[in-house]
Design a protein around this motif. Structure first.
Motif, PDB file in Angstrom:
ATOM      1  N   ASP A 645       0.865  -1.187   0.000  1.00 34.63           N
ATOM      2  CA  ASP A 645       0.000   0.000   0.000  1.00 34.63           C
ATOM      3  C   ASP A 645       0.897   1.230   0.000  1.00 34.63           C
ATOM      4  O   ASP A 645       1.705   1.411   0.917  1.00 34.63           O
ATOM      5  N   TYR A 646       0.767   2.071  -1.014  1.00 31.13           N
ATOM      6  CA  TYR A 646       1.636   3.247  -1.063  1.00 31.13           C
ATOM      7  C   TYR A 646       1.012   4.338  -1.915  1.00 31.13           C
ATOM      8  O   TYR A 646       0.128   4.091  -2.735  1.00 31.13           O
ATOM      9  N   ASP A 647       1.474   5.569  -1.679  1.00 28.97           N
ATOM     10  CA  ASP A 647       1.105   6.733  -2.478  1.00 28.97           C
ATOM     11  C   ASP A 647       2.387   7.346  -3.033  1.00 28.97           C
ATOM     12  O   ASP A 647       3.334   7.569  -2.277  1.00 28.97           O
ATOM     13  N   VAL A 648       2.416   7.630  -4.316  1.00 28.48           N
ATOM     14  CA  VAL A 648       3.488   8.457  -4.854  1.00 28.48           C
ATOM     15  C   VAL A 648       3.199   9.914  -4.505  1.00 28.48           C
ATOM     16  O   VAL A 648       4.066  10.662  -4.077  1.00 28.48           O
ATOM     17  N   ILE A 649       1.947  10.337  -4.689  1.00 28.62           N
ATOM     18  CA  ILE A 649       1.449  11.642  -4.277  1.00 28.62           C
ATOM     19  C   ILE A 649       0.430  11.405  -3.170  1.00 28.62           C
ATOM     20  O   ILE A 649      -0.451  10.551  -3.301  1.00 28.62           O
ATOM     21  N   LEU A 650       0.525  12.160  -2.082  1.00 30.70           N
ATOM     22  CA  LEU A 650      -0.342  11.942  -0.928  1.00 30.70           C
ATOM     23  C   LEU A 650      -1.813  11.933  -1.324  1.00 30.70           C
ATOM     24  O   LEU A 650      -2.274  12.795  -2.082  1.00 30.70           O
ATOM     25  N   ASN A 651      -2.534  10.945  -0.809  1.00 29.33           N
ATOM     26  CA  ASN A 651      -3.973  10.777  -1.019  1.00 29.33           C
ATOM     27  C   ASN A 651      -4.339  10.338  -2.432  1.00 29.33           C
ATOM     28  O   ASN A 651      -5.508  10.383  -2.814  1.00 29.33           O
ATOM     29  N   TYR A 652      -3.330   9.924  -3.218  1.00 28.92           N
ATOM     30  CA  TYR A 652      -3.579   9.319  -4.530  1.00 28.92           C
ATOM     31  C   TYR A 652      -3.061   7.886  -4.471  1.00 28.92           C
ATOM     32  O   TYR A 652      -1.938   7.603  -4.902  1.00 28.92           O
ATOM     33  N   PRO A 653      -3.844   6.958  -3.914  1.00 27.46           N
ATOM     34  CA  PRO A 653      -3.359   5.595  -3.694  1.00 27.46           C
ATOM     35  C   PRO A 653      -3.057   4.874  -5.000  1.00 27.46           C
ATOM     36  O   PRO A 653      -3.777   5.016  -5.991  1.00 27.46           O
ATOM     37  N   MET A 654      -1.983   4.105  -4.983  1.00 30.14           N
ATOM     38  CA  MET A 654      -1.559   3.332  -6.147  1.00 30.14           C
ATOM     39  C   MET A 654      -2.151   1.921  -6.074  1.00 30.14           C
ATOM     40  O   MET A 654      -2.564   1.458  -5.008  1.00 30.14           O
ATOM     41  N   PRO A 655      -2.178   1.217  -7.196  1.00 27.57           N
ATOM     42  CA  PRO A 655      -2.758  -0.130  -7.201  1.00 27.57           C
ATOM     43  C   PRO A 655      -1.962  -1.118  -6.357  1.00 27.57           C
ATOM     44  O   PRO A 655      -0.740  -1.030  -6.245  1.00 27.57           O
ATOM     45  N   LYS A 656      -2.681  -2.070  -5.768  1.00 24.43           N
ATOM     46  CA  LYS A 656      -2.029  -3.181  -5.082  1.00 24.43           C
ATOM     47  C   LYS A 656      -1.595  -4.195  -6.147  1.00 24.43           C
ATOM     48  O   LYS A 656      -1.418  -3.829  -7.308  1.00 24.43           O
ATOM     49  N   ARG A 657      -1.424  -5.448  -5.756  1.00 24.34           N
ATOM     50  CA  ARG A 657      -0.957  -6.459  -6.717  1.00 24.34           C
ATOM     51  C   ARG A 657      -1.881  -6.502  -7.929  1.00 24.34           C
ATOM     52  O   ARG A 657      -3.101  -6.508  -7.808  1.00 24.34           O
ATOM     53  N   ASN A 658      -1.280  -6.506  -9.115  1.00 23.39           N
ATOM     54  CA  ASN A 658      -2.075  -6.571 -10.338  1.00 23.39           C
ATOM     55  C   ASN A 658      -1.323  -7.369 -11.393  1.00 23.39           C
ATOM     56  O   ASN A 658      -0.119  -7.607 -11.280  1.00 23.39           O
ATOM     57  N   TYR A 659      -2.046  -7.774 -12.421  1.00 27.54           N
ATOM     58  CA  TYR A 659      -1.521  -8.739 -13.385  1.00 27.54           C
ATOM     59  C   TYR A 659      -1.714  -8.233 -14.814  1.00 27.54           C
ATOM     60  O   TYR A 659      -2.601  -7.422 -15.088  1.00 27.54           O
ATOM     61  N   ARG A 660      -0.866  -8.739 -15.700  1.00 30.38           N
ATOM     62  CA  ARG A 660      -0.996  -8.391 -17.110  1.00 30.38           C
ATOM     63  C   ARG A 660      -0.431  -9.533 -17.949  1.00 30.38           C
ATOM     64  O   ARG A 660       0.586 -10.141 -17.596  1.00 30.38           O
ATOM     65  N   VAL A 661      -1.086  -9.821 -19.050  1.00 28.77           N
ATOM     66  CA  VAL A 661      -0.600 -10.825 -19.996  1.00 28.77           C
ATOM     67  C   VAL A 661      -0.469 -10.164 -21.361  1.00 28.77           C
ATOM     68  O   VAL A 661      -1.319  -9.361 -21.757  1.00 28.77           O
ATOM     69  N   THR A 662       0.610 -10.473 -22.063  1.00 30.42           N
ATOM     70  CA  THR A 662       0.878  -9.901 -23.379  1.00 30.42           C
ATOM     71  C   THR A 662       1.060 -11.019 -24.394  1.00 30.42           C
ATOM     72  O   THR A 662       1.836 -11.964 -24.167  1.00 30.42           O
ATOM     73  N   LEU A 663       0.342 -10.922 -25.495  1.00 30.41           N
ATOM     74  CA  LEU A 663       0.491 -11.850 -26.614  1.00 30.41           C
ATOM     75  C   LEU A 663       0.983 -11.045 -27.803  1.00 30.41           C
ATOM     76  O   LEU A 663       0.395 -10.021 -28.160  1.00 30.41           O
TER      77      LEU A 663
END
Length: 667
Positions: A645-663
């Motif tokens: 859990d983190y913010d680069v800019i205060l009060n703008y939360p960043m995504p938690k674990r997420n996934y992506r697949v590329t073909l």
């Protein structure tokens, strides 16, 4: 092929005229040579940081902004999600001091001076380079000399093997946040001397991701909020299309490119006072046409012409019921023309001169808008000298700026001289060890918003100046056998000063602000990078890149301020990254780690404004399949592996674990 030279006589003139300036770029995250459309192949006095080719492709990055996180000395402002605005600050001098170049011509935004790097995809990107100070070659446009730091993005140029007449590359990315991102690249060989390419992609995402909203009382550690919510109003629908034609002529080449980016996206806003949804939306329609032609005459005289026309439309709507409703359209137009000339006086001494002119115009459907127009003229003179293992470059740029406005008095014209000097010395004949440094003075003009924004602008603002000083050393091994195939280390120490910094300052009642030249910032820092490639077993190559940045960026404006000599907002003292890439036959694995240390989110460095450190880990695995002329790749990615859990800019939360697949399929 022009030999790379470097400067001397002008260095003396520059240093005597201004003993203030300079920051040096690190050579960096990437060890490969830059395969881009540069004007010559001469070695730079001070190399860049760069990512390109396969290494760029393997990073867990969707946009150019994501890739820039891995460079030393770079701070990325990211407001979260696929469509969140992303801007870059190099060595704490401010986003407006960063020049962003696309295929050799600068991207501009006269309205606010910032380029949203989230708009640029990596799908068609061949290389990304970062230079501190300026690109240390003298055959370039006058604008190239002008920025305190520069980002160069080079898109893919078609190359064909004998018998080939076309290439097709189709890519599909999908993953968390309902991401769907198809892309298509077509390259055609129209004749032996003319090639063409078309690149297009579509991005769609709901932007919805879970985040933890947790706040403690500063003094008692009592938990005030602790809940899990879903980020709202972060959706995006965007289309990017590019078409380019490349040609060869006698002793030269030319290129013509058309670009369009269209998007509609929500602005998720800050999470404060239990407000989870905002009513802001932005529509963008950005288009430009640009071209370059370059030719050599007799092997000694070289010339390059460049031209660009751009039209940017932005529609901003805010239907948030807690504030005044806003529905405005902003239009920007830009015309740019450049002529650059290089002459080889001797095999070791070159001189160059360039003239650029840029016209910007802006209008908006706002009451009291002044419809500003700006003419900016640039004239540069530079020289480069190589004396054995000593290389020098020097340049000076003259800037003349003329603004004209309607419905108000026009501000006075502005003239600025900006000199720079770069030096590199290799003390040992056969080793890859070198010492380098530079001094540079640069500036940035106040933007249209700074000067003319209703109830806030100040037409009497002065330009904001930076002085950069840098000294560094680098070593690159020449080993090509055994377990250790290659390693490199670079360290740079620097001092930057920013004067006449433009800040918003309260005037009278707190709800009325004006822009003033009040700020002074001093930045001391160290950038260090290291890379290592080993070959432990046959066909297995493991490459590791490490970068670390220390920065003390303090406000020295007024000793009576409560924040005098405090660290400026959002600049960490310590930051760094590490990447490990393993290649075995057709398998590729990439692990990326990014760390940002403690910071403060306001000017005063007090406990109430303290922001915790954050770090993320990303992991990807890919497999390539080849048969006949066909290539396919499957790539799986896990971003924020440990669900921080983190913010680069205060009060703008960043995504938690997420996934992506590329073909990917390529012919």
């Amino acid at each position: 092929m022009i030999k790379k030279a470097v400067i001397a006589p002008l260095c003396v003139a520059v240093l005597s005229a201004h003993a203030q300036t300079g920051v040096a770029p690190l050579d960096s995250v990437q060890r490969l040579q830059e395969v881009v459309v540069v004007s010559d192949s001469r070695q730079s006095v001070i190399p860049s940081q760069r990512l390109q080719g396969d290494e760029l492709r393997r990073l867990n990055s969707l946009s150019v902004a994501d890739a820039l996180r891995f460079f030393a000395g770079v701070q990325l402002k990211d407001y979260g999600g696929v469509g969140g605005i992303k801007t870059v600050n190099i060595r704490s001098m401010g986003t407006n001091h960063v020049g962003v170049f696309y295929d050799g011509i600068q991207l501009s935004n006269a309205q606010n001076g910032q380029v949203d790097l989230g708009m640029f995809s990596l799908d068609n990107m061949q290389a990304i380079s970062i230079y501190n100070g300026q690109k240390s070659q003298i055959f370039q446009s006058a604008k190239d000399f002008n920025s305190a730091g520069s980002i160069y993005m080079w898109t893919r140029r078609p190359e064909f093997a004998p018998g080939e007449t076309f290439h097709v590359k189709a890519t599909l990315k999908s993953g968390s946040f309902d991401l769907v991102n198809p892309a298509l690249l077509i390259e055609l060989k129209l004749s032996d001397k003319v090639k063409a390419s078309f690149s297009g992609e579509w991005v769609s995402s709901s932007g919805k991701y879970k985040f933890r909203y947790r706040r403690k009382a500063v003094m008692t550690d009592e938990i005030m909020y602790d809940t899990t919510a879903v980020r709202q109003n972060g959706d995006i629908r965007a289309t990017r299309m590019e078409a380019a034609v490349f040609g060869d002529i006698t002793d030269g080449k030319w290129m013509l490119k058309a670009y369009n980016y269209t998007s509609e996206r929500g602005v998720p806003g800050a999470i404060v006072n239990n407000v989870w949804r905002r009513g802001e939306r932005i529509w963008d329609n950005n288009s430009f046409v640009q071209g370059t032609i370059e030719r050599s005459f007799g092997g000694k005289y070289h010339t390059r012409m460049a031209a660009k026309y751009a039209y940017y439309l932005t529609k901003y709507v805010n239907r948030d019921t807690t504030v005044m409703a806003v529905d405005n359209v902003y239009r920007q137009k830009e015309f740019y023309l450049s002529a650059s000339h290089l002459y080889n006086l001797t095999p070791f001494w070159d001189i160059s001169a360039a003239y650029d002119v840029q016209w910007n115009n802006m209008d908006a459907d706002m009451y009291g808008f002044v419809y500003p127009t700006r003419w900016h003229h640039f004239v540069s003179v530079a020289t480069a000298l190589r004396l054995g293992r000593l290389k020098m470059q020097g340049s000076v740029v003259f800037n003349y700026v003329h603004d004209r406005v309607r419905l108000a008095a026009s501000p006075g014209d502005k003239t600025v001289w900006t000199p720079a000097c770069f030096v590199s010395y290799a003390p040992f004949r056969d080793a890859g060890f070198s010492i380098r440094g530079f001094v540079k003075r640069s500036f940035r003009m106040p933007t249209f918003n700074d000067l003319y924004y209703a109830e806030m602008g100040n037409s009497q603002l002065r330009p904001e100046y930076t002085n950069q000083y840098d000294v560094g050393l680098a070593y690159k091994s020449r080993t090509r056998r055994g377990l250790l195939t290659e390693w490199a280390v670079q360290v740079d120490g620097y001092l930057n000063t920013v004067h006449d910094k433009i800040v918003a300052y309260p005037k009278g009642a707190q709800f009325r602000w004006t822009m003033l030249n009040l700020g002074r910032v001093h930045v001391k820092g160290i950038d260090a990078t290291a890379s290592l490639t080993v070959n432990p077993v046959r066909e297995l190559f493991i490459t590791t890149h490490l970068q670390y940045t220390y920065q003390e960026a303090i406000d020295v404006t007024n000793p009576s301020d409560t924040y005098y000599r405090d660290q400026i907002p959002y600049i960490p003292w310590h930051s760094g990254s590490a990447t490990v890439q393993a290649v075995w036959r057709s398998w590729n694995m990439n692990y990326s780690f990014i760390y940002t240390g403690e910071r403060y989110n306001q000017q005063e460095n007090i406990v109430y404004n303290h922001t915790q450190p954050w770090y993320t880990s990303d992991l990807s695995l890919s497999k390539e399949f080849s048969w006949s002329r066909y290539t396919a790749r499957v790539q799986l990615e896990v971003n924020n592996l440990f669900s921080q859990d983190y913010d680069v800019i205060l009060n703008y939360p960043m995504p938690k674990r997420n996934y992506r697949v590329t073909l990917m399929f390529e012919l």
